[in-house]
Design an enzyme around this catalytic site. Structure first.
Site, short mmCIF file in Angstrom:
data_model
loop_
_atom_site.label_atom_id
_atom_site.label_comp_id
_atom_site.label_asym_id
_atom_site.label_seq_id
_atom_site.Cartn_x
_atom_site.Cartn_y
_atom_site.Cartn_z
N GLU A 1 10.65 0.66 9.96
CA GLU A 1 11.64 1.72 9.74
C GLU A 1 10.93 3.03 10.03
O GLU A 1 10.04 3.43 9.29
CB GLU A 1 12.17 1.65 8.30
CG GLU A 1 13.55 2.27 8.16
CD GLU A 1 13.48 3.71 7.75
OE1 GLU A 1 13.42 4.57 8.67
OE2 GLU A 1 13.44 4.01 6.55
N GLY B 1 4.04 3.25 13.70
CA GLY B 1 4.87 2.06 13.93
C GLY B 1 4.52 1.38 15.24
O GLY B 1 4.44 0.15 15.32
N CYS C 1 13.73 10.49 6.83
CA CYS C 1 13.78 10.02 8.22
C CYS C 1 15.20 10.09 8.78
O CYS C 1 15.39 10.27 9.97
CB CYS C 1 13.20 8.63 8.33
SG CYS C 1 13.82 7.55 7.06
N LYS D 1 0.84 -1.20 0.00
CA LYS D 1 0.00 0.00 0.00
C LYS D 1 0.87 1.25 0.00
O LYS D 1 1.61 1.51 0.94
CB LYS D 1 -0.90 0.05 1.24
CG LYS D 1 -1.93 1.18 1.12
CD LYS D 1 -2.62 1.53 2.39
CE LYS D 1 -1.86 2.49 3.24
NZ LYS D 1 -1.69 3.83 2.62
N SER E 1 5.80 6.85 10.32
CA SER E 1 6.03 7.55 11.57
C SER E 1 6.16 6.57 12.74
O SER E 1 5.60 5.47 12.72
CB SER E 1 4.88 8.51 11.83
OG SER E 1 3.67 7.78 11.92
N GLU F 1 4.80 6.94 15.56
CA GLU F 1 3.45 6.82 16.14
C GLU F 1 2.69 5.64 15.52
O GLU F 1 2.17 4.77 16.24
CB GLU F 1 2.75 8.14 15.82
CG GLU F 1 1.50 8.45 16.50
CD GLU F 1 0.84 9.67 15.81
OE1 GLU F 1 1.52 10.40 15.05
OE2 GLU F 1 -0.37 9.83 16.03
N GLU G 1 10.74 14.92 15.65
CA GLU G 1 11.05 14.95 14.22
C GLU G 1 10.18 16.01 13.53
O GLU G 1 8.96 15.98 13.66
CB GLU G 1 10.75 13.56 13.63
CG GLU G 1 11.24 13.41 12.23
CD GLU G 1 11.04 12.00 11.71
OE1 GLU G 1 9.99 11.40 11.99
OE2 GLU G 1 11.94 11.50 11.01
P1 ADP Z 1 3.47 10.27 8.08
O1 ADP Z 1 3.14 10.73 9.46
O2 ADP Z 1 4.88 10.52 7.73
O3 ADP Z 1 2.48 10.65 7.05
P2 ADP Z 1 2.39 7.70 8.55
O4 ADP Z 1 3.08 6.81 9.49
O5 ADP Z 1 1.12 8.35 8.99
O6 ADP Z 1 3.46 8.73 8.08
O7 ADP Z 1 2.08 6.96 7.19
C1 ADP Z 1 2.92 6.03 6.61
C2 ADP Z 1 2.07 4.97 5.94
O8 ADP Z 1 1.33 4.27 6.93
C3 ADP Z 1 1.05 5.51 4.95
O9 ADP Z 1 0.97 4.61 3.86
C4 ADP Z 1 -0.24 5.50 5.76
O10 ADP Z 1 -1.40 5.40 4.97
C5 ADP Z 1 -0.06 4.26 6.60
N1 ADP Z 1 -0.82 4.22 7.86
C6 ADP Z 1 -1.29 5.26 8.60
N2 ADP Z 1 -1.93 4.82 9.70
C7 ADP Z 1 -1.89 3.46 9.67
C8 ADP Z 1 -2.35 2.41 10.53
N3 ADP Z 1 -2.99 2.67 11.65
N4 ADP Z 1 -2.10 1.13 10.18
C9 ADP Z 1 -1.40 0.84 9.05
N5 ADP Z 1 -0.94 1.78 8.20
C10 ADP Z 1 -1.17 3.07 8.49
#
Ligand code: ADP
Length: 483
Positions: free
Chosen positions: A259, A242, A293, A185, A238, A240, A390
């Site tokens: 990562e 992760g 990152c 995705k 992120s 969060e 960050e």
């Molecule tokens: P950023 O804060 O840098 O936008 P995210 O961690 O929110 O990064 O997003 C990174 C990826 O994780 C994106 O593809 C996003 O759609 C996906 N994502 C966001 N929330 C979730 C979740 N709860 N579970 C799985 N994937 C997620």
């Protein structure tokens, strides 16, 4: 002699005629594009122009993708020899090279990064990842990971928006080389190059279902993470999110690599070659608008050279060309989304409030789109939010230190540990410092250098596992022996 030597750059726009963007996209499942139900817009962050409508992956879309990946794994991909798998990877790599211009233009339109970077960094490195892993496909037993390793099966891969195609390559290439099939995705703001990659899979005649791409937002990501048919999760994003994923996967048998974020220290010792350091400090934080990152977002200067470095840094920053990402002379493009711009503004305002001093390069920002001028904060202390969190934008926090040990202690005073930079002319000091630093990747007298043969990953809240090199391959195999 006059020292007002100045260069005026005429506009040098790259043509977008090489790409054709459809008004609406579906998902790529079982080797075919299938229609989505709900859609959301993807925009060009430099102009706010809507580029296309992207499908929001639902439970039934994710189910279909996982089913198709499982079928391909059982019937085709796990039965194929490594040599044959490698041929497909080579073919994909070559097609990516042939269509490099198309990928670069599309990436820049959808992401906002300068064409110079997508053309010279993202796309060639993405192809290099496929070439490198193509070479491993028939040599896995010689990777030093044991002779009875096996693929996990179906890998669920979730990637961010900062290097959309490159992150896809980091995930898909090792997974396929090791014999897994994938459901990937892309991030919601940058799906277009992943969908073009789906076309490349068709062109390479990759067996149906080996690569499946489901677009969508965090809810689609969560459906992949929690799907019982997935054997391995690989996530870049992120810290969060992760943590949410780590919690979701903990009670299952799924294998996982993460990562996550970083707050890298770029440490300049008094004996550094200052002019070279200044050039790479700029590269370290302003490359890709600081949406990196491993960006060198904390500059640690030894006190007796701080003034000189800062003065040269400001002179250099004033020459950064900010603007149209499609212009081949542009150094700093658009911030990827309005949401990210608000985050950068919020953290920068916290820097002002906490007493750090802000300086932004004098530049004219375009009226439309999302922009932030290259900025540094001086007088930053370790407790400031801009030293700990960050920012993921073109903002550098500058701290100082007196002794080398104090420099290391400040560098390690962070919840993250992804990367670090050391600037010194003395090899012994570089080696000493690199042994003290708790970071996964350490650059000496350079910054932000990437290569598919080199493992990349972090300590502490920067994540688990490595990507790239032999180490990265091990994440896509089970039964790995580390002796
Ligand atoms: P950023 O804060 O840098 O936008 P995210 O961690 O929110 O990064 O997003 C990174 C990826 O994780 C994106 O593809 C996003 O759609 C996906 N994502 C966001 N929330 C979730 C979740 N709860 N579970 C799985 N994937 C997620």
């Amino acid at each position: 002699m006059e020292d007002k030597l100045s260069f005026e750059y005429a506009p040098a726009p790259e043509s977008r005629a090489v790409v054709s963007i459809k008004p609406k996209y579906g998902h790529f499942i079982g080797g075919k594009f299938v229609a989505g139900t709900k859609h959301f817009p993807t925009i060009n962050p430099a102009t706010e122009e809507t580029l296309s409508a992207i499908a929001l992956g639902s439970k039934s879309d994710v189910d279909a993708a996982v089913k198709s990946a499982r079928k391909a794994y059982v019937t085709t991909w796990s039965k194929m020899s490594g040599k044959e798998r490698g041929k497909y990877l080579f073919r994909i790599a070559r097609i990516m090279q042939e269509r490099a211009r198309e990928f670069a233009v599309l990436e820049t339109l959808d992401n906002g990064k300068p064409i110079r970077e997508s053309r010279d960094v993202d796309v060639p490195l993405a192809a290099a990842h496929f070439f490198y892993h193509a070479g491993w496909a028939d040599k896995l037993e010689f990777a030093g990971l044991g002779t009875s390793t096996k693929p996990h099966g179906v890998a669920g891969q979730i990637i961010p928006w900062n290097f959309p195609l490159l992150m896809l390559a980091w995930k898909v290439a090792p997974a396929l080389a090791a014999g897994n099939t994938v459901v990937l995705k892309p991030a919601e703001t940058t799906s277009l190059t992943a969908l073009l990659f789906a076309e490349v899979c068709q062109q390479a005649e990759l067996p149906a279902g080996v690569v499946n791409i489901v677009t969508g937002d965090g809810s689609t990501g969560a459906l992949i993470v929690n799907h019982p048919g997935i054997d391995k999760i690989a996530f870049t994003g992120s810290t969060e999110v992760g943590k949410i994923i780590a919690r979701a996967v903990a009670p299952t048998k799924k294998s996982i690599t993460l990562e996550l974020g970083g707050k890298a220290a770029n440490i300049v010792f008094e004996d550094a070659a200052i002019d070279e350091a200044v050039e790479e400090i700029v590269n370290g934080i302003f490359f890709n608008q600081g949406h990196v990152c491993c960006a060198g977002s904390r500059l640690l200067l030894q006190e007796n050279v701080a003034e000189e470095v800062l003065s040269k840094l400001k002179t250099r920053m004033a020459k950064i060309r900010v603007g149209d990402p499609m212009d081949k002379n542009t150094d700093l493009g658009a911030i990827n989304s309005h949401e990210q711009l608000l985050k950068i503004r919020e953290l920068s305002a916290a820097g002002d409030l906490e007493g750090a001093e802000r300086w932004s390069a004098p530049c004219e920002l375009p009226g439309k789109g999302f922009w932030f001028a290259p900025t540094i904060f001086t007088g930053v202390t370790q407790s400031h939010r801009i030293a700990r969190e960050e920012i993921f934008g073109p903002v550098l926090s500058v701290l100082t230190f007196r002794t080398p040990q104090e420099g290391i202690d400040k560098a390690n005073n962070t919840p993250f540990g992804l990367s670090a930079g050391i600037w010194s002319e003395k090899g012994s000091k570089v080696l000493w410092a690199s042994q003290q630093l708790r970071a996964g990747v350490i650059w000496a007298n350079t910054f932000n250098k990437f290569d598919p043969t080199s493992p990349f990953g972090g300590y502490k809240e920067s994540g688990w596992g490595r990507e790239g090199g032999r180490h990265g391959l091990s994440a896509y195999l089970k039964g790995v022996s580390h002796e």
